[in-house]
Design a protein around this motif. Sequence first.
Motif, PDB file in Angstrom:
ATOM      1  N   ILE A 164       0.798  -1.110   0.126  1.00 52.69           N
ATOM      2  CA  ILE A 164       0.099  -0.011  -0.014  1.00 52.69           C
ATOM      3  C   ILE A 164       0.998   1.415  -0.099  1.00 52.69           C
ATOM      4  O   ILE A 164       0.762   2.309  -0.849  1.00 52.69           O
ATOM      5  CB  ILE A 164      -0.870   0.118   1.304  1.00 52.69           C
ATOM      6  N   THR A 165       2.043   1.215   0.916  1.00 49.85           N
ATOM      7  CA  THR A 165       2.889   2.335   0.886  1.00 49.85           C
ATOM      8  C   THR A 165       3.428   2.619  -0.745  1.00 49.85           C
ATOM      9  O   THR A 165       3.701   3.749  -1.090  1.00 49.85           O
ATOM     10  CB  THR A 165       3.902   2.376   2.090  1.00 49.85           C
ATOM     11  N   ALA A 166       3.948   1.692  -1.272  1.00 49.29           N
ATOM     12  CA  ALA A 166       4.586   1.867  -2.466  1.00 49.29           C
ATOM     13  C   ALA A 166       3.790   2.297  -3.403  1.00 49.29           C
ATOM     14  O   ALA A 166       4.048   3.220  -4.304  1.00 49.29           O
ATOM     15  CB  ALA A 166       5.271   0.574  -2.898  1.00 49.29           C
ATOM     16  N   GLY A 167       2.652   1.790  -3.545  1.00 45.59           N
ATOM     17  CA  GLY A 167       1.542   2.281  -4.536  1.00 45.59           C
ATOM     18  C   GLY A 167       1.285   4.032  -4.335  1.00 45.59           C
ATOM     19  O   GLY A 167       1.371   4.574  -5.430  1.00 45.59           O
ATOM     20  N   HIS A 168       1.243   4.402  -3.024  1.00 48.53           N
ATOM     21  CA  HIS A 168       0.635   5.801  -2.657  1.00 48.53           C
ATOM     22  C   HIS A 168       2.023   6.548  -3.169  1.00 48.53           C
ATOM     23  O   HIS A 168       1.922   7.526  -3.802  1.00 48.53           O
ATOM     24  CB  HIS A 168       0.508   5.810  -1.191  1.00 48.53           C
ATOM     25  N   LEU A 169       3.181   6.132  -2.820  1.00 47.75           N
ATOM     26  CA  LEU A 169       4.482   6.871  -3.247  1.00 47.75           C
ATOM     27  C   LEU A 169       4.512   6.942  -4.763  1.00 47.75           C
ATOM     28  O   LEU A 169       4.881   8.090  -5.098  1.00 47.75           O
ATOM     29  CB  LEU A 169       5.783   6.119  -2.567  1.00 47.75           C
ATOM     30  N   LEU A 170       4.307   5.912  -5.187  1.00 45.48           N
ATOM     31  CA  LEU A 170       4.630   6.177  -6.862  1.00 45.48           C
ATOM     32  C   LEU A 170       3.612   7.186  -7.391  1.00 45.48           C
ATOM     33  O   LEU A 170       3.780   7.616  -8.439  1.00 45.48           O
ATOM     34  CB  LEU A 170       4.396   4.493  -7.506  1.00 45.48           C
ATOM     35  N   MET A 171       2.313   6.898  -6.949  1.00 45.63           N
ATOM     36  CA  MET A 171       1.252   7.914  -7.360  1.00 45.63           C
ATOM     37  C   MET A 171       1.630   9.112  -7.292  1.00 45.63           C
ATOM     38  O   MET A 171       1.406  10.202  -7.848  1.00 45.63           O
ATOM     39  CB  MET A 171      -0.018   7.411  -6.869  1.00 45.63           C
ATOM     40  N   ILE A 195      -0.346   7.524 -17.739  1.00 39.08           N
ATOM     41  CA  ILE A 195       0.317   6.629 -16.788  1.00 39.08           C
ATOM     42  C   ILE A 195      -0.394   6.634 -15.402  1.00 39.08           C
ATOM     43  O   ILE A 195      -0.591   5.664 -14.546  1.00 39.08           O
ATOM     44  CB  ILE A 195       1.797   7.075 -16.726  1.00 39.08           C
ATOM     45  N   LEU A 196      -0.528   7.926 -14.929  1.00 43.86           N
ATOM     46  CA  LEU A 196      -0.989   8.080 -13.547  1.00 43.86           C
ATOM     47  C   LEU A 196      -2.426   7.273 -13.856  1.00 43.86           C
ATOM     48  O   LEU A 196      -2.872   6.775 -12.580  1.00 43.86           O
ATOM     49  CB  LEU A 196      -1.084   9.455 -13.355  1.00 43.86           C
ATOM     50  N   ILE A 197      -3.283   7.592 -14.703  1.00 41.55           N
ATOM     51  CA  ILE A 197      -4.506   6.863 -14.721  1.00 41.55           C
ATOM     52  C   ILE A 197      -4.620   5.582 -14.580  1.00 41.55           C
ATOM     53  O   ILE A 197      -5.353   4.925 -13.829  1.00 41.55           O
ATOM     54  CB  ILE A 197      -5.462   7.444 -15.783  1.00 41.55           C
ATOM     55  N   LEU A 198      -3.518   5.121 -15.315  1.00 40.61           N
ATOM     56  CA  LEU A 198      -3.479   3.519 -15.548  1.00 40.61           C
ATOM     57  C   LEU A 198      -3.201   2.799 -14.231  1.00 40.61           C
ATOM     58  O   LEU A 198      -3.320   1.896 -13.624  1.00 40.61           O
ATOM     59  CB  LEU A 198      -2.470   3.226 -16.613  1.00 40.61           C
ATOM     60  N   LEU A 199      -2.095   3.796 -13.492  1.00 41.54           N
ATOM     61  CA  LEU A 199      -1.288   3.335 -12.198  1.00 41.54           C
ATOM     62  C   LEU A 199      -2.713   3.550 -11.043  1.00 41.54           C
ATOM     63  O   LEU A 199      -2.727   2.702 -10.199  1.00 41.54           O
ATOM     64  CB  LEU A 199      -0.312   4.262 -11.638  1.00 41.54           C
ATOM     65  N   THR A 200      -3.618   4.418 -11.124  1.00 40.34           N
ATOM     66  CA  THR A 200      -4.619   4.594 -10.304  1.00 40.34           C
ATOM     67  C   THR A 200      -5.642   3.187 -10.228  1.00 40.34           C
ATOM     68  O   THR A 200      -6.021   2.562  -9.359  1.00 40.34           O
ATOM     69  CB  THR A 200      -5.350   5.905 -10.358  1.00 40.34           C
ATOM     70  N   ILE A 201      -5.714   2.941 -11.500  1.00 38.84           N
ATOM     71  CA  ILE A 201      -6.701   1.563 -11.810  1.00 38.84           C
ATOM     72  C   ILE A 201      -5.775   0.284 -11.123  1.00 38.84           C
ATOM     73  O   ILE A 201      -6.464  -0.280 -10.432  1.00 38.84           O
ATOM     74  CB  ILE A 201      -6.866   1.335 -13.330  1.00 38.84           C
TER      75      ILE A 201
END
Length: 226
Positions: A164-171, A195-201
Amino acid sequence: MNENLFASFIAPTILGLPATVLIILFPPLLIPTSKYLINNRLITTQQWLIKLTSKQMMTMHNTKGRTWSLMLVSLIIFIATTNLLGLLPHSFTPTTQLSMNLAMAIPLWAGTVIMGFRSKIKNALAHFLPQGTPTPLIPMLVIIETISLLIQPMALAVRLTANITAGHLLMHLIGSATLAMSTINLPSTLIIFTILILLTILEIAVALIQAYVFTLLVSLYLHDNT
């Protein structure tokens, strides 16, 4: 945008008082309930998902293990809703805190282990020493198996926290790059924004998958001890 990468992981306060407890209690309020005989589509879909998840996790359990069904279903719903709410802007995700994840993992793990020692003490002790182990390796294997048992709740908590932390940092990083590039190069901004939209999905999927993995591993620990 806040330049501090870890600002979103700081526990929020209201008038100097920690608001973490209120945030933890908020997700259950979003789960709709019905008092009518005929449910609407939202309630019907919710009940179908709960039944499907419960059936998939409880199939391998015996009668004693199925007594945990309500707790496991509540656990996966709580973690999933908490993770999804943490994806909203200016929100706080309690599952990024290792202390909270340990507070969930240790009691559940301890409950499964205690149940195993109470109901099947021979099988529980047999896990510390595999059959056919050479005599000189017995002390070392007992120590290794003991460490592997004690590290299970830590692995549960760290896995959830790290993902969860890694995903938040990357976003956060990609969002900052999108904002910075918006005044420099518009085509590059559109690419990064895509890329940000795809990462959010992807993060929505990760939020649900990590809730399922956490609960499934607790279910497997329960299965090994019942």
